[in-house]
Write an enzyme that holds these catalytic residues in place. Structure first.
Site, short mmCIF file in Angstrom:
data_model
loop_
_atom_site.label_atom_id
_atom_site.label_comp_id
_atom_site.label_asym_id
_atom_site.label_seq_id
_atom_site.Cartn_x
_atom_site.Cartn_y
_atom_site.Cartn_z
N GLN A 13 32.13 64.27 42.77
CA GLN A 13 33.53 64.18 43.17
C GLN A 13 33.80 62.96 44.04
OE1 GLN A 13 34.62 68.01 44.85
NE2 GLN A 13 35.37 68.71 42.86
N SER A 23 49.14 26.86 56.26
CA SER A 23 50.29 27.68 55.85
C SER A 23 51.62 27.09 56.29
CB SER A 23 50.13 29.10 56.43
OG SER A 23 48.98 29.73 55.91
N GLU A 76 47.87 29.55 48.17
CA GLU A 76 49.30 29.75 47.83
C GLU A 76 49.98 30.72 48.78
OE1 GLU A 76 50.59 29.95 43.76
OE2 GLU A 76 48.71 29.07 43.06
#
Length: 381
Positions: A279, A134, A364
């Site tokens: 639900q 990075s 990226e």
């Protein structure tokens, strides 16, 4: 069928709706391809995408100079990812690999784009190094000025299309300036003597990846993209354009996961009733739909802002990439859960999506790095 109501949002124009419809029709006929040989599949996909004209959207038009339309990039990546993750990969790398030429290349350099847009040439973006992931400003690969040429030495790793690319955009350090200001960008053809594929790398979602070594690789002065010392700026500008599209790919994966989940819960019975009647299941479906719409809003906002003339969209692209990839992971995880044992069975769609989404939170700019980018932008304002 995936929800396409987002195409009516004001971020998009009629040309984008037309593009989405045409690509959807094409994808239904041509995708997915056989993935048994990943290298061959990627080359086939690049050729198919080029012949169909979809790769025209990955770069500036070398004849007219028409700019990249980021919203089109996002629509294409979202659609391809929903049909075939490897098709999205093949498309995206053609754009990322030639992004530096699109944004900063000379007219002579941009003639190479005709090959990548037609699908005749495969491109790659070589920034990451073994010791600098990075933190790209710390890269160590060097490019020594030797008068009539530059000589490159160093290593790159986790390079997408490594081993099958015909052309690499390589970032290397020129001169003695430390940090970002000492980095430059170069065009390097794959058959240049001294460029070696050291190792092919395998990931959880099979893609062509490689570790490269540059051993006294000589390139002409004309291989320099932009000016010396502009490399970091070039790399960040390219990522600025394509980072939002990573979020779009995550959207494509998430939408496919929701499609598969809706089919599952409406057709499978539990306690003598469709799963969809429970639900708890409805809660999962609601969460998935909410995550997808929220991510889509951020992705297409970033793309719209860039297409509207913004020089940089660093903050918006970081938000889009961060939220969409993290949300995509959550949506797909819920899809796996709703599929039960079938969700972790090798070869099922949701299992392959689970493997595909993971890398998007890293490449990226990893999610944690995106948070730093966003925070710095907020604090600076």
């Amino acid at each position: 069928m995936a929800d396409t109501t987002f195409l009516e949002w004001p971020f998009l124009e009629e040309k984008h709706r037309t593009l989405a419809a045409k690509l959807e029709a094409w994808a239904q006929i041509n995708l997915p391809v056989d993935h048994s040989d990943v290298d061959r599949a990627c080359r086939e996909l690049v050729s198919l995408l080029g012949l169909a004209g979809w790769l025209d959207y990955t770069s500036v038009n070398p004849d007219t100079g028409d700019a990249i339309d980021v919203r089109s990039l996002c629509i294409i990546r979202e659609t391809l990812a929903r049909h075939d993750g490897l098709a999205d990969f093949a498309f995206a790398m053609q754009g990322l690999g030639t992004g530096a030429l699109s944004l900063f290349g000379t007219l002579e350099q941009q003639t190479l784009l005709k090959g990548t847009r037609s699908g005749m040439l495969v491109s790659a973006f070589a920034l990451t190094e073994p010791e600098t992931g990075s933190d790209a400003a710390r890269l160590a690969t060097s490019a020594e000025d030797c008068g009539d040429c530059y000589v490159l030495n160093g290593e790159k790793t986790w390079i997408s299309n490594g081993g099958i690319a015909d052309y690499y955009t390589v970032f290397a350090r020129t001169g003695n300036i430390a940090g970002a200001k000492g980095i430059s960008a170069f065009m390097v053809m794959a058959d240049t003597p001294g460029l070696e594929v050291v190792e092919r790398l395998e990931a959880v979602a099979p893609h062509p990846l490689a570790h490269l070594r540059f051993n006294h690789v000589k390139v002409p002065k004309s291989a320099l993209i932009g000016e010396e010392g502009q490399g970091f700026k070039i790399a960040m500008s390219v990522l600025d354009v394509f980072r939002a599209s990573v979020g779009a790919a995550a959207l494509g994966f998430a939408r496919r996961a929701l499609e598969e989940s809706l089919s599952r819960v409406t057709s499978r019975k539990i306690f003598d009733a469709p799963m969809a009647d429970l639900q708890m299941v409805q809660g999962h479906i609601a969460d998935m739909a909410l995550e997808i719409d929220a991510a889509a809003l951020l992705v297409y906002r970033a793309a719209w802002k860039k297409d509207s003339g913004a020089v940089r969209i660093t903050r918006e692209a970081a938000m889009a990439k961060l939220y969409a990839t993290e949300a995509g992971q959550r949506v797909i995880d819920q899809a796996v859960q709703l599929h039960g044992g079938d969700g972790v069975r090798r070869g099922t769609i949701v299992e392959s999506l689970y493997r595909e989404i993971r890398a998007l939170r890293i490449y990226e700019g990893a999610s944690d790095v995106q948070k730093v980018v966003i925070a710095r932008s907020v604090i600076a304002n």
